[in-house]
Design a protein around this motif. Structure first.
Motif, PDB file in Angstrom:
ATOM      1  N   TRP A   1     -11.645 -41.231  -1.415  1.00 30.64           N
ATOM      2  CA  TRP A   1     -11.607 -40.270  -0.303  1.00 30.64           C
ATOM      3  C   TRP A   1     -10.231 -40.307   0.334  1.00 30.64           C
ATOM      4  N   HIS A   2      -9.678 -39.122   0.642  1.00 31.17           N
ATOM      5  CA  HIS A   2      -8.393 -39.076   1.354  1.00 31.17           C
ATOM      6  C   HIS A   2      -8.231 -37.717   2.033  1.00 31.17           C
ATOM      7  N   GLY A   3      -7.952 -37.749   3.318  1.00 36.80           N
ATOM      8  CA  GLY A   3      -7.605 -36.535   4.037  1.00 36.80           C
ATOM      9  C   GLY A   3      -8.643 -35.436   3.963  1.00 36.80           C
ATOM     10  N   GLY A   4      -9.911 -35.808   3.999  1.00 31.57           N
ATOM     11  CA  GLY A   4     -10.958 -34.808   3.957  1.00 31.57           C
ATOM     12  C   GLY A   4     -11.279 -34.293   2.570  1.00 31.57           C
TER      13      GLY A   4
ATOM     14  N   SER B   1      -2.585 -45.099  -2.706  1.00 29.43           N
ATOM     15  CA  SER B   1      -1.530 -45.763  -1.940  1.00 29.43           C
ATOM     16  C   SER B   1      -0.749 -44.691  -1.198  1.00 29.43           C
ATOM     17  N   GLY B   2      -0.901 -44.636   0.117  1.00 32.23           N
ATOM     18  CA  GLY B   2      -0.275 -43.561   0.882  1.00 32.23           C
ATOM     19  C   GLY B   2      -0.862 -42.230   0.468  1.00 32.23           C
TER      20      GLY B   2
ATOM     21  N   ALA C   1      -2.021 -36.963  -3.739  1.00 30.03           N
ATOM     22  CA  ALA C   1      -3.333 -36.821  -3.090  1.00 30.03           C
ATOM     23  C   ALA C   1      -3.236 -35.672  -2.105  1.00 30.03           C
ATOM     24  N   GLN C   2      -3.389 -34.473  -2.621  1.00 32.46           N
ATOM     25  CA  GLN C   2      -3.205 -33.269  -1.818  1.00 32.46           C
ATOM     26  C   GLN C   2      -4.037 -32.137  -2.416  1.00 32.46           C
TER      27      GLN C   2
END
Length: 423
Positions: free
Chosen positions: A317-320, A362-363, A380-381
């Motif tokens: 999971w990252h940024g929604g 990572s970040g 991750a975008q």
């Protein structure tokens, strides 16, 4: 002194933050979800760039390395099952608990244990994909605990002194087993679904059973501790057709709901803000379920379901957004965590054979290890962007998920362990 209601949760948070300072003490790291919150990791490496050390192993394995207090722990097997055409004598099969010095990769100790017979033969299309050593160990910073399938659970000090051994079942499966142990307070939680259809809580001090629960059908996944807003987390395991949540103190079932139904449930769940994300099924399925509640929460707590997913690898999971790889198609996905809407899907090229390892974050970088095509680094975008492709470091399968410590990546294959970092 009266305890504040949030105090137990604060203690868990503090212990997690302490571990994040340099240790990767369990499968998928301190928080169990593949998230790295420390130094920047190398973007690129090869056999002659950013490899700090390489250590040959006594045999193959699919477990992931962990890092604790300057040591690297992992498992492998030897004596049988290295060659499909000539697997050898099953009476020679041994499962190894290994400890390496994280500074130079030197093997500090190796405890081989003969496999109880009969053992699943090294034949067919399934067991050779993962083998006999797929369970990742867990450490509390002083001792380390190895679940080794039919061999049981072993506890050692970091120096390699044997503390105890516990049997958790002797059943075998044609595909092998692979759930990893987790720690909660003074307990070692072990999903022995295929060894005995049982979820065990063993006392860390002596290996005695604190509690156990039956009914863990086809659950290959590692139990997850999920915050549901209360004083203590819920222990959540996916079984065939059902998601089950327990009180980790005593094994009492808190709630359940209808979930993904498959011949095996391998991916470990991740959770964020009280929402559980689950993958599974050979065709690829995913779903989101709100934690908490009591009894059957199917009608009230299922947030969304999706016919995309993975049968082996776990999500991040990252940024929604939720990111994951389909294990057989080697295809990456980004979906909105709130709704399950697919944002993008992308086929990796050069196309890997399969993806069994779980990614790390990572970040804003996602590292996706593959079995035979190395590690792909993705942004991750909500727009696909390949940032680097690091070729495989040797020709054997890479099934284990990476461990991270102090800006270094620890990656294992069937042949060796590699420490990757800037020099």
């Amino acid at each position: 002194m009266k305890s504040h209601p949030a105090f137990p949760a604060l203690l868990l948070l503090c212990s997690s933050l302490a571990a994040l300072a340099g240790d990767w003490p369990r499968f998928r790291g301190p928080t169990g979800d593949g998230v790295v919150t420390e130094a920047q990791l190398p973007l690129r490496w090869s056999t002659n760039e950013n490899i700090l050390w390489r250590t040959e192993l006594p045999g193959p394995g699919s477990s992931s390395p962990i890092v604790s207090q300057g040591r690297v722990f992992l498992t492998c097997w030897s004596g049988y099952g290295r060659d499909l055409q000539n697997p050898g004598d099953p009476t020679q099969l041994k499962r190894h608990a290994l400890c390496l010095d994280r500074r130079d990769g030197k093997i500090l100790w190796d405890h081989p244990a003969p496999a109880p017979l009969p053992e699943t033969p090294y034949v067919g299309p399934y067991l050779p994909q993962g083998g006999y050593a797929s369970h990742t160990p867990v450490s509390d910073g002083a001792n380390v605990f190895f679940f080794q399938g039919k061999n049981g659970v072993f506890a050692y000090t970091h120096a390699g002194k044997a503390l105890w051994h516990a049997d958790v079942g002797t059943n075998k499966h044609d595909w092998g087993t692979g759930a990893s142990p987790v720690l909660f307070e003074d307990l070692v939680i072990v999903n022995a679904a295929f060894e005995s259809d049982t979820l065990y809580a063993l006392r860390k001090a002596d290996g005695k059973v604190a509690w156990s629960v039956k009914g863990m059908a086809r659950a290959w996944n590692t139990p997850a501790l999920v915050s549901a807003g209360g004083e203590r987390p819920e222990l959540v395991v996916a079984i065939a057709g059902r998601l089950r949540a327990f009180d980790p103190r005593d094994g009492r079932e808190l709630w359940h709901c209808r979930a993904i139904n498959a011949a095996e449930l391998c991916p470990t769940i991740v959770a964020r803000d009280g929402i559980i994300y689950l993958l599974g099924h050979p065709a690829g399925q995913a779903m989101a379920v709100r934690a908490g509640g009591r009894g059957d929460v199917t009608a009230t707590h299922v947030v969304w379901q999706l016919n995309k997913g993975s049968n082996v690898s776990s999500p991040v999971w990252h940024g929604g957004h939720l990111y994951f790889a389909n294990d057989s198609r080697a295809q990456l996905y980004c979906v909105k965590a709130a709704s399950g809407e697919v944002v993008w899907e992308q086929q990796l090229q050069p196309r890997p054979d399969k993806i069994y390892a779980s990614p790390i974050l990572s970040g804003d970088l996602l590292y996706f290890p593959t079995r035979n095509r190395g590690v792909f680094v993705i942004g991750a975008q909500p727009e696909f962007k390949l940032l680097a492709h690091n070729p495989a470091l040797d020709p054997t399968p890479f099934n284990g998920s990476p461990a991270v410590s102090d800006g270094q990546i620890f990656l294992r294959s069937d042949r060796a362990v590699y420490c990757i970092g800037g020099k």
